[in-house]
Design an enzyme around this catalytic site. Sequence first.
Site, PDB file in Angstrom:
ATOM      1  N   HIS A  25       1.904   4.081 -23.784  1.00 39.87           N
ATOM      2  CA  HIS A  25       3.044   4.953 -23.445  1.00 39.87           C
ATOM      3  C   HIS A  25       3.025   6.209 -24.312  1.00 39.87           C
ATOM      4  O   HIS A  25       2.865   6.133 -25.536  1.00 39.87           O
ATOM      5  CB  HIS A  25       4.364   4.238 -23.694  1.00 39.87           C
ATOM      6  N   LYS A 196       9.117 -11.980 -19.905  1.00 35.73           N
ATOM      7  CA  LYS A 196       7.947 -11.456 -19.187  1.00 35.73           C
ATOM      8  C   LYS A 196       7.002 -10.816 -20.196  1.00 35.73           C
ATOM      9  O   LYS A 196       7.450 -10.091 -21.095  1.00 35.73           O
ATOM     10  CB  LYS A 196       8.407 -10.411 -18.169  1.00 35.73           C
ATOM     11  N   LYS A 198       3.907  -8.153 -20.401  1.00 33.93           N
ATOM     12  CA  LYS A 198       3.069  -7.141 -19.748  1.00 33.93           C
ATOM     13  C   LYS A 198       1.644  -7.309 -20.256  1.00 33.93           C
ATOM     14  O   LYS A 198       1.383  -7.251 -21.464  1.00 33.93           O
ATOM     15  CB  LYS A 198       3.604  -5.757 -20.122  1.00 33.93           C
ATOM     16  N   ASP A 227       2.243 -10.240 -16.140  1.00 38.45           N
ATOM     17  CA  ASP A 227       1.905  -9.168 -15.200  1.00 38.45           C
ATOM     18  C   ASP A 227       0.706  -8.349 -15.702  1.00 38.45           C
ATOM     19  O   ASP A 227       0.880  -7.423 -16.509  1.00 38.45           O
ATOM     20  CB  ASP A 227       3.147  -8.258 -15.069  1.00 38.45           C
ATOM     21  N   PRO A 228      -0.514  -8.644 -15.232  1.00 37.86           N
ATOM     22  CA  PRO A 228      -1.670  -7.827 -15.649  1.00 37.86           C
ATOM     23  C   PRO A 228      -1.860  -6.568 -14.806  1.00 37.86           C
ATOM     24  O   PRO A 228      -2.917  -5.928 -14.900  1.00 37.86           O
ATOM     25  CB  PRO A 228      -2.867  -8.772 -15.496  1.00 37.86           C
ATOM     26  N   ASN A 229      -0.857  -6.213 -14.008  1.00 38.69           N
ATOM     27  CA  ASN A 229      -0.908  -4.964 -13.227  1.00 38.69           C
ATOM     28  C   ASN A 229      -2.188  -4.793 -12.428  1.00 38.69           C
ATOM     29  O   ASN A 229      -2.799  -3.697 -12.393  1.00 38.69           O
ATOM     30  CB  ASN A 229      -0.650  -3.733 -14.116  1.00 38.69           C
ATOM     31  N   GLU A 252       2.624 -12.142 -11.740  1.00 37.25           N
ATOM     32  CA  GLU A 252       2.948 -10.872 -11.073  1.00 37.25           C
ATOM     33  C   GLU A 252       1.688 -10.014 -10.941  1.00 37.25           C
ATOM     34  O   GLU A 252       1.029  -9.723 -11.955  1.00 37.25           O
ATOM     35  CB  GLU A 252       4.015 -10.161 -11.918  1.00 37.25           C
ATOM     36  N   ASN A 275       5.129  -5.812  -7.585  1.00 40.34           N
ATOM     37  CA  ASN A 275       5.685  -4.473  -7.397  1.00 40.34           C
ATOM     38  C   ASN A 275       4.550  -3.472  -7.155  1.00 40.34           C
ATOM     39  O   ASN A 275       4.747  -2.270  -7.235  1.00 40.34           O
ATOM     40  CB  ASN A 275       6.499  -4.015  -8.618  1.00 40.34           C
ATOM     41  N   ASP A 299      12.852  -2.200  -6.439  1.00 39.50           N
ATOM     42  CA  ASP A 299      13.183  -1.190  -7.449  1.00 39.50           C
ATOM     43  C   ASP A 299      13.797  -0.081  -6.621  1.00 39.50           C
ATOM     44  O   ASP A 299      13.118   0.520  -5.782  1.00 39.50           O
ATOM     45  CB  ASP A 299      11.900  -0.730  -8.165  1.00 39.50           C
ATOM     46  N   HIS A 326      11.930  -4.861 -10.389  1.00 36.74           N
ATOM     47  CA  HIS A 326      10.943  -4.226 -11.266  1.00 36.74           C
ATOM     48  C   HIS A 326      11.634  -3.147 -12.088  1.00 36.74           C
ATOM     49  O   HIS A 326      12.673  -2.618 -11.712  1.00 36.74           O
ATOM     50  CB  HIS A 326       9.865  -3.612 -10.368  1.00 36.74           C
ATOM     51  N   SER A 327      11.008  -2.797 -13.210  1.00 34.95           N
ATOM     52  CA  SER A 327      11.567  -1.701 -14.013  1.00 34.95           C
ATOM     53  C   SER A 327      10.475  -0.837 -14.620  1.00 34.95           C
ATOM     54  O   SER A 327       9.348  -1.292 -14.824  1.00 34.95           O
ATOM     55  CB  SER A 327      12.439  -2.318 -15.114  1.00 34.95           C
ATOM     56  N   ASN A 328      10.832   0.407 -14.883  1.00 35.66           N
ATOM     57  CA  ASN A 328      10.087   1.295 -15.776  1.00 35.66           C
ATOM     58  C   ASN A 328      11.055   1.683 -16.889  1.00 35.66           C
ATOM     59  O   ASN A 328      12.227   1.307 -16.853  1.00 35.66           O
ATOM     60  CB  ASN A 328       9.648   2.562 -15.022  1.00 35.66           C
ATOM     61  N   HIS A 355      13.264  -2.253 -19.165  1.00 38.68           N
ATOM     62  CA  HIS A 355      12.640  -1.739 -20.400  1.00 38.68           C
ATOM     63  C   HIS A 355      13.703  -1.308 -21.412  1.00 38.68           C
ATOM     64  O   HIS A 355      13.361  -0.838 -22.496  1.00 38.68           O
ATOM     65  CB  HIS A 355      11.807  -0.482 -20.094  1.00 38.68           C
ATOM     66  N   ARG A 408       4.059  11.446 -15.977  1.00 36.31           N
ATOM     67  CA  ARG A 408       3.656  10.323 -16.811  1.00 36.31           C
ATOM     68  C   ARG A 408       2.138  10.184 -16.791  1.00 36.31           C
ATOM     69  O   ARG A 408       1.512  10.172 -15.723  1.00 36.31           O
ATOM     70  CB  ARG A 408       4.297   9.027 -16.291  1.00 36.31           C
TER      71      ARG A 408
HETATM   72  O1  GKR Z   1       6.032   0.598 -18.544  1.00 36.92           O
HETATM   73  O2  GKR Z   1       3.978   0.178 -19.053  1.00 36.92           O
HETATM   74  C1  GKR Z   1       4.945   0.046 -18.338  1.00 36.92           C
HETATM   75  C2  GKR Z   1       4.864  -0.865 -17.145  1.00 36.92           C
HETATM   76  O3  GKR Z   1       3.538  -1.269 -16.966  1.00 36.92           O
HETATM   77  C3  GKR Z   1       5.394  -0.198 -15.903  1.00 36.92           C
HETATM   78  O4  GKR Z   1       4.822   1.069 -15.730  1.00 36.92           O
HETATM   79  C4  GKR Z   1       5.169  -1.024 -14.665  1.00 36.92           C
HETATM   80  O5  GKR Z   1       5.479  -0.248 -13.534  1.00 36.92           O
HETATM   81  O6  GKR Z   1       6.787  -2.578 -15.591  1.00 36.92           O
HETATM   82  C5  GKR Z   1       6.063  -2.218 -14.536  1.00 36.92           C
HETATM   83  C6  GKR Z   1       5.477  -3.388 -13.765  1.00 36.92           C
HETATM   84  O7  GKR Z   1       6.123  -4.413 -13.683  1.00 36.92           O
HETATM   85  O8  GKR Z   1       4.406  -3.274 -13.198  1.00 36.92           O
HETATM   86 MG    MG Z   2       4.746  -5.384 -12.330  1.00 38.24          MG
END
Ligand code: GKR
Ligand code: MG
Length: 428
Positions: A25, A196, A198, A227-229, A252, A275, A299, A326-328, A355, A408
């Site tokens: 970030h 959760k 991340k 959540d490994p995105n 997730e 998400n 969201d 979901h959140s940012n 967050h 971002r």
């Molecule tokens: O804030 O680094 C972050 C999160 O990875 C965010 O950008 C994601 O959109 O929290 C989010 C998620 O659940 O994927």
């Molecule tokens: Mg996610």
Amino acid sequence: MRISEIHITPIALGDPPLLNAAGLHAPYALRTVVEVVTDNGLRGLAEVPGSAAVDAVLEESRNVAVGADPLNWHALQAKLEAYFQPESSAARGETPWDQRKIVQVFSALDVACLDIAGKAFGVPVATLLGGIVRERVPYSAYLFYKYEGAGGELAFGTDPAATGWAAARQRAALDPDGIVAQARAMVDEFGFGSIKLKGGVFEPEQEVAALKALHSAFGPSVPLRYDPNAVWSVETSIRWGKELEGILEYFEDPTRGQKDMASVRRALKMPLATNMCTTSFAELPGSIRFGSEDIILTDHHYWGGLHSSMELASFCRNFGLGVSMHSNNHGGISMAAMTHLGAAMPNLSYALDTHYPWQWEDIIVGGRFKIEDGCVILPTGPGLGVELDRDALARAHENYLRCGFKERDDAPEMRKKVPDWKFMSTRW
Ligand code: GKR
Ligand code: MG
């Protein structure tokens, strides 16, 4: 009543150095505050993820929204749909956060108009969404791998004498012990009942070890999500997902796309949430056809507002899917909107993501929302129940002008730590 003015104020809120699959970030999280004013003097608020591109489409939305009746959302929504080119699902991009812009115009105007309607009728937004089913809205602890002392922490100063959550928020968390310590401090401070993590940052083995450590530390009564995105392949998701069966409440976005999510889902005995995979109404038929997930994380910023998120919730109920949020990074206006949605959604099956604990600034009168016993209490005033603190807004806008960020991007901050770091859409 007619909309007479729309004010758009980009702001930057200090943000700690949190790690994710797209980097680290940056020192500031960008948001945009939208104020819709009516010809009889009512003011409606909304907050959306900020970027110069989003601000530009918000400016353009004045062409459609000024003169519209804020109490007739469906008419305004139809005019906006006719004016803006539809945005493809692909515009979401591969980053953990959604990169679409037009959805945020819908979201901002829907939320601000609901705030106006609530003020006009003297009722909370949740009442206008169909009624309040809970006044205490549950949120989940949101853990991040974290470097220490970079970015926003340096800009705002750290306190070496800090204890508890204030200290944990500053401290590095890179291994299972660091993650458990972060979780303890966060749960002690806010009383969260679920957690959760991340991920998508380190090798799967290291992140799975952290989840096992959390499970041993907190026991089965505290549900865990991970959540490994979507930076894991199908094979990696199945191989390491097997280790997490019986440990996770849900997994997730382990991998990318509805077909691959469906393959992982068929192979594992635990629910999958998203998400990143199913993120728009156009993708809902695919979600059902392929069976890509069990839970959709709405969201309102990305599903086109609070009304649309309620529509998604009823779709989920009708098709036997779970729904959560979901959140940012976000400030108090979004926190208010999320809480009204959480209060009104009859089939909210899981605590919401936020967050909010990671940040320390806000732009609302009375300071930041309190999170107690893991819940935010629904504001009681009409509309969203929050007011702008204009001095705080001016300071946050100054931060925006000074920091120079226009969108971002978590890669530059990451490269300060790891110079040859590159984003990979599938890393493991
Ligand atoms: O804030 O680094 C972050 C999160 O990875 C965010 O950008 C994601 O959109 O929290 C989010 C998620 O659940 O994927
Ligand atoms: Mg996610």
